[in-house]
Design a protein around this motif. Structure first.
Motif, PDB file in Angstrom:
ATOM      1  N   ARG A 105      32.507   5.164 -38.816  1.00  0.00           N
ATOM      2  CA  ARG A 105      33.036   5.919 -37.690  1.00  0.00           C
ATOM      3  C   ARG A 105      32.014   6.964 -37.272  1.00  0.00           C
ATOM      4  O   ARG A 105      32.189   8.144 -37.509  1.00  0.00           O
ATOM      5  N   PRO A 106      30.900   6.554 -36.665  1.00  0.00           N
ATOM      6  CA  PRO A 106      29.898   7.521 -36.254  1.00  0.00           C
ATOM      7  C   PRO A 106      30.443   8.436 -35.169  1.00  0.00           C
ATOM      8  O   PRO A 106      31.359   8.073 -34.447  1.00  0.00           O
ATOM      9  N   ALA A 108      30.664   9.742 -31.754  1.00  0.00           N
ATOM     10  CA  ALA A 108      30.287   9.122 -30.479  1.00  0.00           C
ATOM     11  C   ALA A 108      30.946   9.875 -29.338  1.00  0.00           C
ATOM     12  O   ALA A 108      32.082  10.348 -29.463  1.00  0.00           O
ATOM     13  N   THR A 206      23.528   0.705 -31.504  1.00  0.00           N
ATOM     14  CA  THR A 206      23.934   1.368 -32.751  1.00  0.00           C
ATOM     15  C   THR A 206      25.444   1.539 -32.834  1.00  0.00           C
ATOM     16  O   THR A 206      26.068   1.177 -33.833  1.00  0.00           O
ATOM     17  N   THR A 207      26.041   2.091 -31.795  1.00  0.00           N
ATOM     18  CA  THR A 207      27.464   2.426 -31.809  1.00  0.00           C
ATOM     19  C   THR A 207      28.195   1.664 -30.715  1.00  0.00           C
ATOM     20  O   THR A 207      27.678   1.519 -29.603  1.00  0.00           O
ATOM     21  N   SER A 225      35.566   4.168 -32.178  1.00  0.00           N
ATOM     22  CA  SER A 225      34.147   3.817 -32.214  1.00  0.00           C
ATOM     23  C   SER A 225      33.785   3.329 -33.606  1.00  0.00           C
ATOM     24  O   SER A 225      34.437   3.669 -34.593  1.00  0.00           O
ATOM     25  N   THR A 226      32.741   2.525 -33.678  1.00  0.00           N
ATOM     26  CA  THR A 226      32.267   2.014 -34.964  1.00  0.00           C
ATOM     27  C   THR A 226      30.800   1.644 -34.826  1.00  0.00           C
ATOM     28  O   THR A 226      30.267   1.540 -33.716  1.00  0.00           O
ATOM     29  N   LEU A 227      30.150   1.452 -35.961  1.00  0.00           N
ATOM     30  CA  LEU A 227      28.768   0.987 -35.918  1.00  0.00           C
ATOM     31  C   LEU A 227      28.740  -0.483 -35.541  1.00  0.00           C
ATOM     32  O   LEU A 227      29.593  -1.261 -35.953  1.00  0.00           O
ATOM     33  N   ARG A 405      22.331   9.003 -39.185  1.00  0.00           N
ATOM     34  CA  ARG A 405      23.092   8.918 -37.940  1.00  0.00           C
ATOM     35  C   ARG A 405      23.999  10.136 -37.795  1.00  0.00           C
ATOM     36  O   ARG A 405      24.237  10.881 -38.739  1.00  0.00           O
ATOM     37  N   SER A 539      25.724   8.747 -26.188  1.00  0.00           N
ATOM     38  CA  SER A 539      26.226   9.555 -27.296  1.00  0.00           C
ATOM     39  C   SER A 539      25.227  10.615 -27.713  1.00  0.00           C
ATOM     40  O   SER A 539      25.580  11.761 -27.975  1.00  0.00           O
TER      41      SER A 539
END
Length: 620
Positions: A105-106, A108, A206-207, A225-227, A405, A539
């Motif tokens: 869960r970056p 974003a 990336t995301t 969001s996710t990678l 990240r 992002s």
């Protein structure tokens, strides 16, 4: 009897505790490849080529001898504890391998500029109360439905006809017709007109971000969001294209990973929003040209070499199932895939320009989407110029010694005075590394206080004591390289620091970007002062300090109030395409309004790039 040679070539069972399952792989493959082949995510930005040093694994029992790269990547204690790089550790025996959890869960940006749009989605619903057939009225079931849809005049999917008769009769001829564009995709029993949804995807390298929209009201219902699951194949599009060139079978793997990413996000937002999968009738996808090619299974190889040719700018009619969304949205849901201007100015930029209204504003504006590949657009409602600059992975935290990240534990803001510094960490956690915005802030601060000269070199210790006495003790040496410690954790090599090489990586990135917008300004016959607004998109752009971006020359030197964080404009554009047919047509029209400027074939690019490497002198 088995010979010694045959024993060596027997498959080795490698147990990865990340997902508590064992996998069997051929003798001698790297543990990175063993994980990637079996869908187990190990963090990496270089695709397993040994350059990023991010693919951390731990073999607690009888670890193998460390490679020379392991010794440079880990402290002596970590080596002793069994930490190794997966891309340099081979499978030679049954081994229990610990894989640290990957950030899924970056951080974003999920909110963009958001222009108001006239709500007119392609998904329309009509509640119908139909007359029952009789010997005097023998109109077909489809004719009966279409007669009540005179304002839409759709054609019917074959799949609808297969169940139409049963649906009408079981619902006592009280049904809801679902039309997307000019296609009747469903006839549902009863009145379901209050339930129609769409999902907008920003398919980043990336995301990936998904937004569930209520198409009746235009409001977002859920965001996740996710990678991107493709990350084991590399941090940037070139690495992923190269993976398909080295092994054609990787195209299917990359396609499946992208589809899995979209499907998991679709399931997550529907669960979060309390929406059934068959209530999602349309999706929109905004991604760069490579990501779009890969998710559709189109060979991306021509994108990776001159003259950089796409398979197509415009895509034929696409179903959500073509994106791997079978079972997670309506089985006959349609998909909108944003067209691209060029191989490196893709559909995400088309969506971003749509959302930011670049083609509707009389002011001269500069749009900069900062990432591994930086897309730049200059212009106003009368003309638009676009280009792409190879910024590299520095802004994603890749290629940075202590980079990571933008997730919990990442230093995202660095504030300096000659006496001290302060850090802001995502999640208010113990600092674990440095993300892109923190990198820019740190370098900006060091330039401003004078610890970095205009060439990007750390100044001598004696001079540092005079210029910034409170910060000078943080300047030290690890091996033969000078570093600046941001957060002490015992010895300098165990701390979070900025190395001389890290500074160079940022210089290369900012020089490429600055060269890009400088060339666009010259093409238009303009000066930096003519730019009335700079939009920092994506992002990364959302969290970048405008003052820092100006200070190091990443964007033109304009008043700081003119630099605006635009947010996730690619995702905003995807939402607009679902909410308004008018905006969707506007996105297509942009293809004819933007002139693309190729940087790679300019004889003066290298000279211009070198000119942009220095930082502005301290005190500015």
């Amino acid at each position: 009897m088995t010979t010694a040679e045959e024993e060596v070539t027997q498959p080795v069972r490698v147990n990865l505790t990340f997902n508590e399952r064992a996998v069997r792989v051929p003798y001698g493959v790297t543990l990175f490849d063993a994980a990637s082949w079996n869908g187990i995510a190990i963090d990496s930005t270089c695709g397993g080529h040994g350059t990023c040093k991010k693919c951390r694994i731990r073999i607690a029992e009888d670890p193998p001898a460390p490679s020379s790269l392991d010794i440079r990547a880990y402290s002596p204690q970590e080596i002793k504890d069994g930490w190794r790089l997966a891309c340099r550790t081979t499978a030679t025996r049954d081994t229990q391998v610990e894989v640290p959890p990957l950030t899924t869960r970056p951080k974003a940006a999920t909110v963009g500029v958001g222009r108001q749009v006239i709500l007119r989605p392609a998904v329309q619903k009509r509640y119908l109360e139909l007359a029952e057939p009789s010997l005097a009225d023998q109109a077909t079931d489809l004719e009966r439905v279409l007669a009540q849809l005179e304002d839409l005049e759709p054609r019917a999917d074959l799949a609808v006809l297969r169940t139409l008769g049963r649906t009408l009769r079981e619902a006592d001829y009280k049904v809801t017709a679902v039309v997307v564009d000019d296609v009747l995709i469903a006839v549902e029993p009863g009145d379901t007109t209050g339930r129609r949804f769409g999902i907008a995807f920003d398919l980043g390298t990336t995301t990936v971000v998904a937004t569930l929209l209520d198409l009746s009201t235009g409001t977002p219902v859920a965001v996740e969001s996710t990678l991107n699951k493709q990350q084991p194949f590399g941090a940037d599009v070139i690495t992923r294209i190269s993976a398909t060139m080295m092994d054609p079978g990787n195209l299917d793997k990359l396609q499946n990973l992208a589809r899995e990413t979209l499907a998991e996000l679709a399931q997550a937002v529907c669960a979060q929003g309390g929406v059934e999968p068959d209530e999602v009738y349309e999706v929109a996808v905004a991604g760069n040209a490579t990501m779009t090619h890969l998710v559709l299974g189109i060979d991306p190889e021509p994108l990776g070499m001159a003259p950089f040719i796409m398979a197509t700018r415009l895509y034929p009619e696409i179903l959500a199932s073509d994106l791997g969304l079978d079972g997670v949205v309506h089985p006959r849901a349609r998909a909108v895939v944003f067209p691209a201007f060029g191989a490196y100015v893709g559909g995400d930029i088309t969506a971003g320009l749509l959302a930011s209204g670049m083609d509707r504003d009389a002011r001269i504006r500069l749009f900069v989407d900062i990432g591994t590949n930086c897309e730049i657009v200059l212009g106003n409602r009368d003309w638009l110029l676009a280009t792409a600059a190879p910024a590299g992975p520095a802004f994603e935290g890749a290629a940075i010694r202590c980079g990571m990240r933008a997730a919990d534990g990442a230093i995202e803001v660095v504030t300096m005075t000659p006496e001290d510094l302060s850090l802001k960490v995502i999640g208010d956690a113990e600092p674990q590394g440095l993300c892109g915005s923190g990198l820019v802030d740190a370098v900006t601060g060091l330039v401003k206080v004078g610890l970095l000269d205009s060439s990007g070199r750390f100044i001598p210790e004696a001079e540092a004591q005079v210029r910034a006495p409170g910060l000078a003790p943080r300047l030290t040496t690890i091996g033969k390289e000078r570093v600046f410690v941001l957060h002490w954790r015992g010895a300098a090599e165990d701390s979070i620091y900025l190395s001389q090489r890290d500074v160079r990586e940022l210089q290369f990135a900012k020089a490429a970007i600055a060269t890009g917008w400088q060339i666009l300004l010259e093409e238009a016959g303009l000066e930096a002062a003519d730019v009335k607004q700079v939009l920092l998109a994506g992002s990364f752009g959302s969290y970048l300090s405008p003052a820092s971006a100006i200070r190091i020359g990443l964007v033109p030197k304009v008043p700081v109030m003119r630099v605006v964080s635009a947010g996730n404009v690619a995702g905003e554009g995807a939402k607009m395409a679902l909410l308004s047919l008018r905006e969707r047509a506007g996105g297509l029209a942009l293809l004819e309004e933007v002139r693309y400027v190729e940087l790679s074939d300019r004889a003066d690019f290298n000279d211009r790039f070198v000119e942009q490497l220095p930082f502005p002198a301290s005190g500015g």
